[in-house]
Design a protein around this motif. Structure first.
Motif, PDB file in Angstrom:
ATOM      1  N   PHE A  39       0.701  -1.216  -0.429  1.00  0.00           N
ATOM      2  CA  PHE A  39      -0.155  -0.044  -0.578  1.00  0.00           C
ATOM      3  C   PHE A  39       0.805   1.481   0.381  1.00  0.00           C
ATOM      4  CE2 PHE A  39      -3.070  -3.254   1.209  1.00  0.00           C
ATOM      5  CZ  PHE A  39      -4.026  -3.071   0.484  1.00  0.00           C
ATOM      6  N   ARG A  40       1.859   1.260  -1.267  1.00  0.00           N
ATOM      7  CA  ARG A  40       2.662   1.918  -0.902  1.00  0.00           C
ATOM      8  C   ARG A  40       1.838   3.606  -1.247  1.00  0.00           C
ATOM      9  NH1 ARG A  40       8.183   2.106  -4.362  1.00  0.00           N
ATOM     10  NH2 ARG A  40       9.558   4.066  -3.672  1.00  0.00           N
ATOM     11  N   GLU A  41       2.168   4.781  -1.368  1.00  0.00           N
ATOM     12  CA  GLU A  41       1.088   5.791  -1.548  1.00  0.00           C
ATOM     13  C   GLU A  41      -0.520   5.146  -1.859  1.00  0.00           C
ATOM     14  OE1 GLU A  41       2.691   7.786  -5.239  1.00  0.00           O
ATOM     15  OE2 GLU A  41       4.575   6.824  -4.921  1.00  0.00           O
ATOM     16  N   PRO A  42      -0.696   5.283   0.050  1.00  0.00           N
ATOM     17  CA  PRO A  42      -2.239   5.066  -0.278  1.00  0.00           C
ATOM     18  C   PRO A  42      -3.805   4.833  -0.198  1.00  0.00           C
ATOM     19  CG  PRO A  42      -0.558   5.062   2.063  1.00  0.00           C
ATOM     20  CD  PRO A  42       0.070   5.660   0.709  1.00  0.00           C
ATOM     21  N   HIS A  43      -3.129   6.430  -0.762  1.00  0.00           N
ATOM     22  CA  HIS A  43      -4.055   7.090  -1.501  1.00  0.00           C
ATOM     23  C   HIS A  43      -4.492   7.299  -3.367  1.00  0.00           C
ATOM     24  CE1 HIS A  43      -1.735  10.016  -4.885  1.00  0.00           C
ATOM     25  NE2 HIS A  43      -0.455   9.581  -3.359  1.00  0.00           N
ATOM     26  N   HIS A  44      -3.428   6.053  -3.712  1.00  0.00           N
ATOM     27  CA  HIS A  44      -3.968   5.712  -4.618  1.00  0.00           C
ATOM     28  C   HIS A  44      -4.839   4.382  -4.335  1.00  0.00           C
ATOM     29  CE1 HIS A  44      -0.630   7.100  -7.168  1.00  0.00           C
ATOM     30  NE2 HIS A  44      -1.297   7.910  -7.004  1.00  0.00           N
ATOM     31  N   PHE A  45      -4.846   3.556  -3.283  1.00  0.00           N
ATOM     32  CA  PHE A  45      -5.371   2.772  -3.140  1.00  0.00           C
ATOM     33  C   PHE A  45      -6.904   2.649  -2.471  1.00  0.00           C
ATOM     34  CE2 PHE A  45      -1.398   1.155  -3.097  1.00  0.00           C
ATOM     35  CZ  PHE A  45      -0.645  -0.249  -4.406  1.00  0.00           C
ATOM     36  N   ALA A  46      -7.016   3.750  -2.429  1.00  0.00           N
ATOM     37  CA  ALA A  46      -8.177   4.430  -1.644  1.00  0.00           C
ATOM     38  C   ALA A  46      -9.454   4.565  -3.087  1.00  0.00           C
ATOM     39  CB  ALA A  46      -8.223   4.964  -0.701  1.00  0.00           C
ATOM     40  N   HIS A  47      -8.527   5.791  -4.171  1.00  0.00           N
ATOM     41  CA  HIS A  47      -8.693   6.261  -5.428  1.00  0.00           C
ATOM     42  C   HIS A  47      -9.329   4.506  -6.039  1.00  0.00           C
ATOM     43  CE1 HIS A  47      -9.416   6.640  -9.705  1.00  0.00           C
ATOM     44  NE2 HIS A  47      -9.504   8.023  -8.752  1.00  0.00           N
ATOM     45  N   LEU A  48      -8.823   3.718  -6.632  1.00  0.00           N
ATOM     46  CA  LEU A  48      -9.337   2.283  -6.885  1.00  0.00           C
ATOM     47  C   LEU A  48     -10.151   1.650  -6.190  1.00  0.00           C
ATOM     48  CD1 LEU A  48      -8.587   0.600  -9.105  1.00  0.00           C
ATOM     49  CD2 LEU A  48      -7.106  -0.796  -7.200  1.00  0.00           C
ATOM     50  N   GLU A  49     -10.324   2.068  -5.129  1.00  0.00           N
ATOM     51  CA  GLU A  49     -11.174   1.147  -4.165  1.00  0.00           C
ATOM     52  C   GLU A  49     -12.861   1.476  -4.570  1.00  0.00           C
ATOM     53  OE1 GLU A  49     -10.196  -0.470   0.125  1.00  0.00           O
ATOM     54  OE2 GLU A  49     -12.800  -0.920  -0.463  1.00  0.00           O
ATOM     55  N   ARG A  50     -12.275   3.077  -4.431  1.00  0.00           N
ATOM     56  CA  ARG A  50     -14.108   3.901  -4.637  1.00  0.00           C
ATOM     57  C   ARG A  50     -14.558   3.754  -5.872  1.00  0.00           C
ATOM     58  NH1 ARG A  50     -10.744   7.597  -2.196  1.00  0.00           N
ATOM     59  NH2 ARG A  50     -10.237   8.858  -4.185  1.00  0.00           N
ATOM     60  N   VAL A  51     -13.257   3.344  -7.138  1.00  0.00           N
ATOM     61  CA  VAL A  51     -13.685   3.228  -8.331  1.00  0.00           C
ATOM     62  C   VAL A  51     -14.776   1.974  -8.752  1.00  0.00           C
ATOM     63  CG1 VAL A  51     -13.109   3.055 -10.655  1.00  0.00           C
ATOM     64  CG2 VAL A  51     -11.770   4.562  -9.558  1.00  0.00           C
ATOM     65  N   LEU A  52     -13.748   0.916  -7.981  1.00  0.00           N
ATOM     66  CA  LEU A  52     -14.438  -0.265  -7.796  1.00  0.00           C
ATOM     67  C   LEU A  52     -15.893  -0.351  -7.515  1.00  0.00           C
ATOM     68  CD1 LEU A  52     -10.860  -2.680  -7.782  1.00  0.00           C
ATOM     69  CD2 LEU A  52     -11.937  -2.104  -9.678  1.00  0.00           C
ATOM     70  N   ALA A  53     -15.655  -0.127  -6.214  1.00  0.00           N
ATOM     71  CA  ALA A  53     -16.813  -0.396  -5.977  1.00  0.00           C
ATOM     72  C   ALA A  53     -18.036   0.450  -6.607  1.00  0.00           C
ATOM     73  CB  ALA A  53     -16.530   0.303  -4.206  1.00  0.00           C
TER      74      ALA A  53
END
Ligand SMILES: C[S@@+](CC[C@H](N)C(=O)[O-])C[C@H]1O[C@@H](n2cnc3c(N)ncnc32)[C@H](O)[C@@H]1O
Length: 280
Positions: free
Chosen positions: A93-107
């Motif tokens: 989860f390096r640069e965690p904002h990317h994973f938060a963004h991806l999670e929102r997009v997928l959800a």
């Protein structure tokens, strides 16, 4: 009577310094092979890594070694040369904002079509593992036909990534919901569960060469890879990556890799996140 010991040929344990000319030769070769531009201050590090490589293969001098790399006849050693000169720093989860963004997009997705995601320059795999955990969190689980492609030019990294083990020091700061998905591994490390690891395809791939890929991706992570490339190599690669996204798909870059050139297929939509423009 004193007998002198038989002379053994052994290479110096200390890394011999690289002359400026030798450094330039190595730097040209690695840029041609992998796009990596070596900064002059990396000369001592380079000398140490090449000395290790030469000891391993019993090579006696940098000149002869580089002649062999330039000829390209020993493909395994060319790969060893590349592996020795890559920088593979990564983390969960390096640069965690990317994973938060991806999670929102997928959800927010309403269709259940299978996902295709790509970690381009995956190093030892933590980026791909983090993507898999994010998909599982956003959708409850990975669908059987969801696929994550994880590629790197470094063959040793790909072999390591395939094991799905995350070293203990790379697990700090994991959110409890993600940590709960992981098993235990030796030395305090963690193990990716088979159902998530099985959705990731690990392949050796040089991003500068043709890509034997079919289809398009909903998201591509290519982070902290282009930082080592020249501006021209970077610009050409970004266009190729953008062309591999579905319309509306996202490209995630490292925070130091913000796009300054104009890429008509992409539009900025967050901190080092770009979206493929529909119809472009
Ligand atoms: C610093 S790591 C970044 C890993 C991960 N993306 C992250 O951000 O945590 C950079 C990776 O890019 C890979 N790389 C460098 N040049 C490459 C090339 N031409 N093609 C594919 N991978 C490359 C290196 O081997 C290395 O593993």
């Amino acid at each position: 009577m004193h007998r002198s010991r038989p002379m053994t040929l052994c290479l110096p344990a200390e890394a011999p310094a690289l002359s400026e000319r030798e450094f330039t030769r190595v730097a040209h070769r690695i840029e041609r092979l992998a796009g990596i531009v070596l900064e002059p201050h990396k000369r001592p590090m380079l000398a140490a890594r090449l000395a290790r490589r030469m000891r391993h293969g019993g090579h006696r001098g940098i000149g002869a070694y580089m002649d062999m790399i330039d000829r390209g006849s020993d493909r395994a050693e060319v790969q060893g040369f590349i592996d020795a000169l890559t920088t593979n720093q990564t983390g969960m989860f390096r640069e965690p904002h990317h994973f938060a963004h991806l999670e929102r997009v997928l959800a927010a997705r309403t269709d259940a079509a299978p996902l295709r995601l790509w970690s381009a320059g995956c190093a030892s795999g933590e980026e791909a593992f983090s993507i898999a955990l994010t998909v599982a969190a956003a959708r409850g689980r990975l669908a059987l036909d969801d696929r994550i492609l994880a590629t790197d030019i470094d063959s040793a990294m790909i072999a390591r990534a395939r094991r799905g083990v995350v070293a203990a020091e790379r697990c700090t700061g994991l959110e409890p919901r993600h940590a709960a998905q992981l098993g235990r591994a030796a030395g305090g490390g963690r193990q990716m569960p088979p159902q998530l690891l099985g959705a990731i395809r690990f392949r050796r791939l040089n991003l500068l060469e043709p890509w034997p890929l079919q289809g398009y991706f909903e998201a591509i992570f290519c982070r902290n890879v282009m930082i080592y490339f020249s501006a021209a190599t970077r610009a050409a690669l970004v266009d190729r990556l953008a062309a591999r996204l579905v319309p509306g798909g996202h490209l995630y870059l490292g925070h130091a890799e913000l796009l300054l050139e104009r890429h008509t297929m992409l539009q900025a939509c967050g901190k080092s996140v770009y979206r493929r423009v529909e119809g472009a």
